[in-house]
Enzyme design. Structure first.
Site: not given
Ligand code: C5P
Length: 231
Positions: A13, A35, A62, A64, A66-68, A175
């Protein structure tokens, strides 16, 4: 999949290709799976994904979707052609079915996002518990032919149970003990997530913001190893 290293995915990220490359280099030999999410992909496009693959890395794209259905199908097809390993879509029937159709017989795995770990039941209007929402979406994901779901480590166990182990589970919101949860509402330690049944852990900030990202990633892998091989 008993190699603990294969179960850790580092969330790149970051907002520049240079920064991403710095982390990939620093983690060389420790982390193999990366990722690429909406921040980095917006900046670098598919070129960076191709570069990672050429370097022998595995890629979880990643985005995510969401579309037609037509758009999702073609986007997933392009992701498969790019050579990425995992892709995410929203857990909505039409979207998931289109994604599964788009990947065809490629090795790309489609994961449905159940409930973001920054949310809990109070963030949805459904009047259901987080567990109920997650389970409902996981069952639907299986029905639609998805390979797995993204869910909190707190729900990995019930998902595995309800789907008889037929869905892979990726857990973000990880964490290591003693680190800040930031904006996640439902965090777990690497060890607890693996013991609950997580197949893959996505870890971003705890590695990214560590004094030594490499050492922190190594510690997480050791923790995964111990969770898979209890004394
Ligand atoms: O920095 P952190 O460890 O919180 O990063 C979590 C990563 O997981 C982020 O890239 C976030 O977009 C992703 N994420 C996800 N689905 C979730 C929660 C976080 O893909 N339910």
């Amino acid at each position: 999949m008993e190699d603990p290293k294969q179960r850790l995915i580092f969330a790149l990220d970051v907002s520049s290709r240079k920064e991403a490359e710095r982390y990939v280099d620093e983690l060389d030999g420790v982390v193999d799976f990366f990722k690429v999410g909406i921040i980095l992909h917006t900046v670098t496009g598919g070129g960076f994904v191709e570069q990672l693959i050429k370097q022998g890395k595995r890629v979880f794209l990643d985005l995510k979707f969401y579309d037609i259905p037509e758009t999702v199908r073609d986007a997933v097809r392009q992701t498969a052609l790019l050579g990425a390993d995992f892709i995410t879509v929203h857990a909505q029937r039409q979207v998931m079915e289109a994604a599964v159709d788009g990947k065809k017989d490629s090795p790309l795995k489609v994961f449905a996002v159940t409930l973001l770990t920054s949310m809990d039941a109070s963030d949805t209007s459904a009047g259901k518990s987080s567990e109920e929402i997650v389970l409902e979406r996981a069952k639907l994901a299986l029905e639609c032919g998805c390979d797995g779901v993204v869910a909190s480590g707190r729900e990995a166990g019930i998902i595995k149970e309800a789907t008889k182990g037929n869905l892979l589970v990726i857990c973000p919101g990880i964490r290591p003990a003693g680190t800040s949860p930031e904006r996640h509402k439902r965090t777990v330690t690497p060890s607890d997530a693996i013991k609950a049944g997580a197949d893959y852990l996505v870890v971003g900030r705890p590695i990214k913001e560590a004094v030594s990202p490499r050492l922190t990633a190594q510690k997480i892998i050791e923790e995964i190893y111990t969770a898979i091989n209890p004394l």
